[in-house]
Design a protein around this motif. Structure first.
Motif, short mmCIF file in Angstrom:
data_model
loop_
_atom_site.label_atom_id
_atom_site.label_comp_id
_atom_site.label_asym_id
_atom_site.label_seq_id
_atom_site.Cartn_x
_atom_site.Cartn_y
_atom_site.Cartn_z
N UNK A 86 1.31 -1.36 -0.07
CA UNK A 86 -0.07 -0.08 -0.24
C UNK A 86 0.64 1.46 0.36
N UNK A 87 2.03 0.95 0.91
CA UNK A 87 2.76 2.23 1.05
C UNK A 87 3.63 2.34 -0.85
N UNK A 88 3.37 1.50 -1.08
CA UNK A 88 3.72 1.39 -2.59
C UNK A 88 2.55 2.28 -3.52
N UNK A 89 1.82 2.20 -2.77
CA UNK A 89 1.05 2.82 -4.00
C UNK A 89 -0.03 1.68 -4.90
N UNK A 90 -0.51 0.54 -4.03
CA UNK A 90 -1.19 -0.26 -4.46
C UNK A 90 -2.39 0.15 -3.88
N UNK A 91 -3.57 -0.19 -4.44
CA UNK A 91 -4.55 0.42 -4.11
C UNK A 91 -4.78 -1.37 -2.70
N UNK A 92 -5.93 -0.47 -2.14
CA UNK A 92 -6.02 -1.70 -0.86
C UNK A 92 -6.84 -2.28 -1.47
N UNK A 93 -7.96 -2.13 -2.32
CA UNK A 93 -8.99 -3.38 -2.88
C UNK A 93 -8.33 -4.17 -3.66
N UNK A 94 -7.16 -3.95 -3.80
CA UNK A 94 -6.25 -4.85 -4.65
C UNK A 94 -5.29 -5.83 -3.50
N UNK A 95 -5.59 -5.62 -2.31
CA UNK A 95 -4.48 -6.64 -1.73
C UNK A 95 -5.75 -7.13 -0.94
N UNK A 96 -5.40 -8.73 -0.46
CA UNK A 96 -5.89 -9.66 0.36
C UNK A 96 -4.89 -10.19 0.99
N UNK A 97 -5.50 -10.76 2.20
CA UNK A 97 -4.49 -10.91 3.27
C UNK A 97 -5.30 -11.88 3.97
N UNK A 98 -4.10 -12.94 4.11
CA UNK A 98 -4.04 -14.30 5.48
C UNK A 98 -3.39 -14.19 6.02
N UNK A 99 -3.33 -14.32 7.64
CA UNK A 99 -2.75 -14.22 9.10
C UNK A 99 -2.93 -15.47 9.79
N UNK A 100 -2.99 -16.06 9.54
CA UNK A 100 -2.97 -17.27 10.03
C UNK A 100 -1.57 -18.52 9.45
N UNK A 101 -1.30 -18.44 8.79
CA UNK A 101 -0.39 -20.17 8.38
C UNK A 101 0.81 -19.33 8.95
N UNK A 102 1.46 -20.45 8.41
CA UNK A 102 2.90 -20.52 9.56
C UNK A 102 3.89 -21.70 8.58
N UNK A 103 3.45 -22.58 8.25
CA UNK A 103 4.17 -22.44 6.66
C UNK A 103 3.77 -23.46 5.41
N UNK A 104 4.56 -23.07 4.69
CA UNK A 104 4.12 -22.78 3.21
C UNK A 104 3.51 -23.65 2.61
N UNK A 105 2.14 -25.12 3.05
CA UNK A 105 1.15 -25.70 2.97
C UNK A 105 0.26 -24.67 3.34
N UNK A 106 0.49 -24.36 4.60
CA UNK A 106 -0.75 -23.69 5.26
C UNK A 106 -1.00 -21.95 4.59
N UNK A 107 0.59 -21.29 4.19
CA UNK A 107 0.16 -20.11 3.62
C UNK A 107 -0.66 -20.42 1.72
N UNK A 108 -0.35 -21.92 1.28
CA UNK A 108 -0.96 -21.86 0.14
C UNK A 108 -2.18 -22.39 0.28
#
Length: 183
Positions: A86-108
């Protein structure tokens, strides 16, 4: 055989394609990495910069950030990543966030849930060059229509720094192939 399989896996990791096929994708999944004092570490910053570049080039429409709260941190890696973008100018509406994963399989897996909810079908996985092979294996095993794109810069430049990361990736790749999970 005991030496051949890890050696062959290491060779595949090192020679895995680094760039995406030309085209357009619905989103990029920027895999999390460590943060320090609510700021991306150099490894994570390289991933974030590459994701932002893919967005600015029109290759992806949405950026998905993964990674939970690391030990000693107060914000999730993904939140730090989204704030950086967002600080780089990317619209917050084009950003999705997941906050629970701890490993690569969980990330994906968590990123896949966000994709499904948003109606996104194709993705580019963004990570370090030596991390892409395993990430792609996992994504494909989840049924994702995924390509991958390596960061053009990496902290792992010499074999002194690459070797420990490569050995870690060999271990986790073989573990994934046998057990279908990390740690």
């Amino acid at each position: 055989m005991v030496v051949f399989i890890p050696a062959a896996t290491g060779l595949r990791i090192v020679t895995f394609p680094r760039t995406i096929e030309v085209g357009k994708y619905d989103c990029a999944i920027v895999l999390g990495a460590a943060v320090s004092n609510n700021w991306p570490t150099p490894v994570f910053q390289a991933r974030l910069d590459h994701g932002v570049q893919l967005y600015r080039q029109g290759i992806v429409d949405i950026l998905i950030f993964t990674g939970g709260v690391g030990s000693g941190d107060v914000r999730a890696e993904s939140e730090v990543g989204a704030a950086y973008a967002a600080a780089q100018g990317i619209s917050p509406g084009d950003l999705l966030v997941e906050k629970t994963s701890e490993t690569t399989p969980q990330n994906l897996l968590e990123a896949q849930k966000l994709m499904t909810a948003a109606g996104l079908g194709t993705t580019v996985i963004v990570s370090d060059p030596l991390h892409l092979y395993r990430s792609s294996l996992i994504a494909h095993s989840l049924g994702m229509d995924a390509s991958s794109s390596a960061t053009p810069t990496t902290r792992y430049r010499s074999w002194r720094t690459k070797l420990p990361f490569l050995l870690r990736e060999i271990y986790f790749t073989l573990r994934w192939r046998v057990f279908k999970h990390d740690a």
